[in-house]
Design a protein around this motif. Structure first.
Motif, PDB file in Angstrom:
ATOM      1  N   VAL A   1      59.753  84.437-162.033  1.00 53.60           N
ATOM      2  CA  VAL A   1      58.427  84.979-161.720  1.00 53.60           C
ATOM      3  C   VAL A   1      58.552  86.104-160.697  1.00 53.60           C
ATOM      4  O   VAL A   1      57.963  87.180-160.857  1.00 53.60           O
ATOM      5  CB  VAL A   1      57.477  83.852-161.218  1.00 53.60           C
ATOM      6  CG1 VAL A   1      56.233  84.432-160.566  1.00 53.60           C
ATOM      7  CG2 VAL A   1      57.083  82.946-162.372  1.00 53.60           C
TER       8      VAL A   1
ATOM      9  N   ILE B   1      55.879  78.421-158.700  1.00 56.40           N
ATOM     10  CA  ILE B   1      55.474  79.750-159.204  1.00 56.40           C
ATOM     11  C   ILE B   1      54.343  80.361-158.374  1.00 56.40           C
ATOM     12  O   ILE B   1      53.799  81.408-158.737  1.00 56.40           O
ATOM     13  CB  ILE B   1      55.079  79.701-160.710  1.00 56.40           C
ATOM     14  CG1 ILE B   1      53.911  78.735-160.946  1.00 56.40           C
ATOM     15  CG2 ILE B   1      56.275  79.333-161.554  1.00 56.40           C
ATOM     16  CD1 ILE B   1      53.446  78.650-162.405  1.00 56.40           C
TER      17      ILE B   1
ATOM     18  N   ARG C   1      62.526  79.115-162.614  1.00 52.89           N
ATOM     19  CA  ARG C   1      61.196  79.685-162.867  1.00 52.89           C
ATOM     20  C   ARG C   1      60.698  80.491-161.681  1.00 52.89           C
ATOM     21  O   ARG C   1      60.092  81.556-161.838  1.00 52.89           O
ATOM     22  CB  ARG C   1      60.260  78.521-163.188  1.00 52.89           C
ATOM     23  CG  ARG C   1      58.884  78.899-163.593  1.00 52.89           C
ATOM     24  CD  ARG C   1      58.210  77.709-164.239  1.00 52.89           C
ATOM     25  NE  ARG C   1      58.797  77.357-165.519  1.00 52.89           N
ATOM     26  CZ  ARG C   1      59.140  76.116-165.881  1.00 52.89           C
ATOM     27  NH1 ARG C   1      58.955  75.087-165.060  1.00 52.89           N
ATOM     28  NH2 ARG C   1      59.664  75.905-167.066  1.00 52.89           N
ATOM     29  N   SER C   2      60.968  79.999-160.483  1.00 49.74           N
ATOM     30  CA  SER C   2      60.581  80.712-159.266  1.00 49.74           C
ATOM     31  C   SER C   2      61.282  82.076-159.232  1.00 49.74           C
ATOM     32  O   SER C   2      60.668  83.119-158.969  1.00 49.74           O
ATOM     33  CB  SER C   2      60.975  79.851-158.064  1.00 49.74           C
ATOM     34  OG  SER C   2      60.938  80.603-156.903  1.00 49.74           O
TER      35      SER C   2
END
Ligand code: TYD
Length: 202
Positions: free
Chosen positions: A77, A123, A73-74
């Motif tokens: 994003v 995030i 997810r990091s």
């Protein structure tokens, strides 16, 4: 469209993908540039992590699972979502950090608050602005599923808890959540989404 980053959430088999594809078509017809991203995945690193997370070949410890979701997810994003928005491309996301709060936080019992915080770090506070939650009884949705991945093939109680986790999120963040009955027909739900997002449905 009244926001840049909208996520679609719900338990396995809730029908997110069809709704997202239809919505993307409507945006295209309205000449609103948009991109569909999926979690886990969406980037080369993320697709590699997806394989580790969803293949039946691996036995993944719950905290490892939560951290792998954060890692992909990091990357997503920073590599894709933020640059797209800067280029005025709307993001339609098939899942988001809210999935982790529901699945890992509540479903795997790692803690709702703890997993929320962990994701907030991953995030950098860049949460979706709006979330469409397709709410459905797991007894119905799991029947709809064709092939279940590792996480999607868990027992019914797991999905009942995840559903509760989602409903808790929708109450806590009621101003950014639209909760829909996923058993209603697709056209009807699509209309509600368009109204809520301020999109003209041709
Ligand atoms: P997805 O590809 O969206 O599958 P489906 O179309 O069946 O919903 O998601 C894959 C699986 O990963 C699904 O079982 C939900 C799970 N998941 C989590 O447990 N945590 C997360 O943070 C995310 C994004 C997905």
């Amino acid at each position: 469209m009244n926001c840049d980053y909208v996520a679609f959430e719900g338990i396995d088999g809730s029908g997110k993908s069809s709704i997202i594809e239809q919505l993307s078509k409507i945006l295209n017809e309205n000449k609103i540039e948009n991109k569909i991203v999926r979690e886990p995945g969406g980037t080369k690193v993320g697709e590699g992590i997806r394989e580790l997370l969803l293949s039946h070949d691996y036995k993944v410890d719950p905290l490892t699972e939560a951290l792998l979701f954060c890692a992909q997810r990091s990357q997503l994003v920073n590599e894709l979502i933020k640059p797209s928005i800067q280029n005025e491309i709307k993001i339609l996301s098939d899942r988001s950090a809210y999935s982790s709060v529901a699945y890992q936080g509540v479903g795997r019992e790692l803690g709702y608050e703890k997993i929320y915080q962990l994701n907030d770090i991953a995030i950098g506070g860049f949460w979706p602005e709006k979330v469409v939650l397709l709410d459905i009884d797991p007894l119905v949705s799991l029947d709809r599923q064709k092939v279940a991945d590792r996480i999607g093939s868990d027992k019914i109680e797991f999905f009942q808890n995840i559903r509760e986790g989602y409903l808790r999120l929708s109450e806590e963040f009621s101003e950014s959540f639209l909760v829909l009955d996923a058993e209603k027909n697709l056209e009807e739900n699509l209309m509600k989404i368009c109204n809520w997002l301020g999109i003209d449905k041709a």
